[in-house]
Enzyme design. Structure first.
Site, PDB file in Angstrom:
ATOM      1  N   HIS A  55       0.840  -1.194   0.000  1.00  5.80           N
ATOM      2  CA  HIS A  55       0.000   0.000   0.000  1.00  5.80           C
ATOM      3  C   HIS A  55       0.876   1.244   0.000  1.00  5.80           C
ATOM      4  CE1 HIS A  55       0.969   0.403   4.247  1.00  5.80           C
ATOM      5  NE2 HIS A  55       0.579  -0.847   4.442  1.00  5.80           N
TER       6      HIS A  55
HETATM    7  P1  TYD Z   1      -1.720  -2.998   7.552  1.00  3.67           P
HETATM    8  O1  TYD Z   1      -1.294  -1.570   7.627  1.00  3.67           O
HETATM    9  O2  TYD Z   1      -2.500  -3.407   6.354  1.00  3.67           O
HETATM   10  O3  TYD Z   1      -0.454  -3.974   7.717  1.00  3.67           O
HETATM   11  P2  TYD Z   1       0.899  -4.143   6.887  1.00  3.67           P
HETATM   12  O4  TYD Z   1       1.137  -2.897   6.121  1.00  3.67           O
HETATM   13  O5  TYD Z   1       1.911  -4.360   7.919  1.00  3.67           O
HETATM   14  O6  TYD Z   1       0.750  -5.356   6.021  1.00  3.67           O
HETATM   15  O7  TYD Z   1      -2.516  -3.337   8.874  1.00  3.67           O
HETATM   16  C1  TYD Z   1      -2.884  -4.638   9.235  1.00  3.67           C
HETATM   17  C2  TYD Z   1      -4.070  -4.561  10.184  1.00  3.67           C
HETATM   18  O8  TYD Z   1      -3.727  -3.876  11.395  1.00  3.67           O
HETATM   19  C3  TYD Z   1      -5.246  -3.795   9.597  1.00  3.67           C
HETATM   20  O9  TYD Z   1      -6.430  -4.492   9.989  1.00  3.67           O
HETATM   21  C4  TYD Z   1      -5.210  -2.465  10.266  1.00  3.67           C
HETATM   22  C5  TYD Z   1      -4.558  -2.761  11.606  1.00  3.67           C
HETATM   23  N1  TYD Z   1      -3.737  -1.627  12.075  1.00  3.67           N
HETATM   24  C6  TYD Z   1      -4.198  -0.831  13.107  1.00  3.67           C
HETATM   25  O10 TYD Z   1      -5.311  -1.022  13.636  1.00  3.67           O
HETATM   26  N2  TYD Z   1      -3.424   0.204  13.543  1.00  3.67           N
HETATM   27  C7  TYD Z   1      -2.209   0.466  12.990  1.00  3.67           C
HETATM   28  O11 TYD Z   1      -1.513   1.420  13.421  1.00  3.67           O
HETATM   29  C8  TYD Z   1      -1.736  -0.371  11.910  1.00  3.67           C
HETATM   30  C9  TYD Z   1      -0.400  -0.125  11.271  1.00  3.67           C
HETATM   31  C10 TYD Z   1      -2.532  -1.408  11.497  1.00  3.67           C
END
Ligand code: TYD
Length: 138
Positions: A55
């Site tokens: 992303h």
């Molecule tokens: P995501 O940002 O998609 O993870 P990555 O980039 O590491 O693959 O986040 C994964 C899950 O965690 C998503 O359901 C959102 C949650 N999340 C939070 O609630 N707070 C946060 O600060 C972050 C980074 C993720």
């Protein structure tokens, strides 16, 4: 965010306070990194072969540190790509807004610590690569 490129993302050498009992690295917002820290999160227990990220963000600045172990970060601004290997807790990778990122090839037991300029906001995410490409072209 539109005009930012992978060349605006770079490694920031952090300090290392060393003594016989080990090391300490200190990160102070707006001091040795160029943003105020409003959130810290870390990835751990990552299964072999897994990748994370996939992303971009509209406004968020992040510093990614391999607090333990190693992993690679693919950066993509829609035009240029760059892969950075992180494997030292005294170096951080600054990622500016508007950069697609993927984290992969995590070593066993690695910990990816992320310092972020804003609190969590799903509205700040661009999760579709085609949307990202379109936004960068506009
Ligand atoms: P995501 O940002 O998609 O993870 P990555 O980039 O590491 O693959 O986040 C994964 C899950 O965690 C998503 O359901 C959102 C949650 N999340 C939070 O609630 N707070 C946060 O600060 C972050 C980074 C993720």
């Amino acid at each position: 965010m539109k005009e930012n490129s992978v060349y605006d993302c770079h490694i920031i050498p952090l300090n290392k306070i060393h003594n016989r009992a080990g090391n300490i690295t200190v990160i102070e917002g707006n001091n040795n990194i160029p943003f105020e820290v409003r959130r810290i999160y870390y990835l751990y227990d990552i299964p072999a072969g897994a990748s994370r990220g996939g992303h971009a963000h509209y406004d968020l600045y992040q510093l990614i540190v391999a607090a333990g172990g190693s992993f690679n970060v693919l950066l993509d601004d829609g035009e240029n790509k760059k892969i950075i290997s992180l494997n030292r807790p005294d170096f951080g990778l600054l990622i500016v807004p508007g950069i697609w990122r993927e984290l992969f090839e995590f070593s066993s037991g690695s910990v990816s610590m992320v310092l972020a300029s804003h609190k969590y906001d799903e509205e700040d995410y661009i999760r579709d690569y085609m949307d990202f490409k379109q936004l960068k072209l506009k």
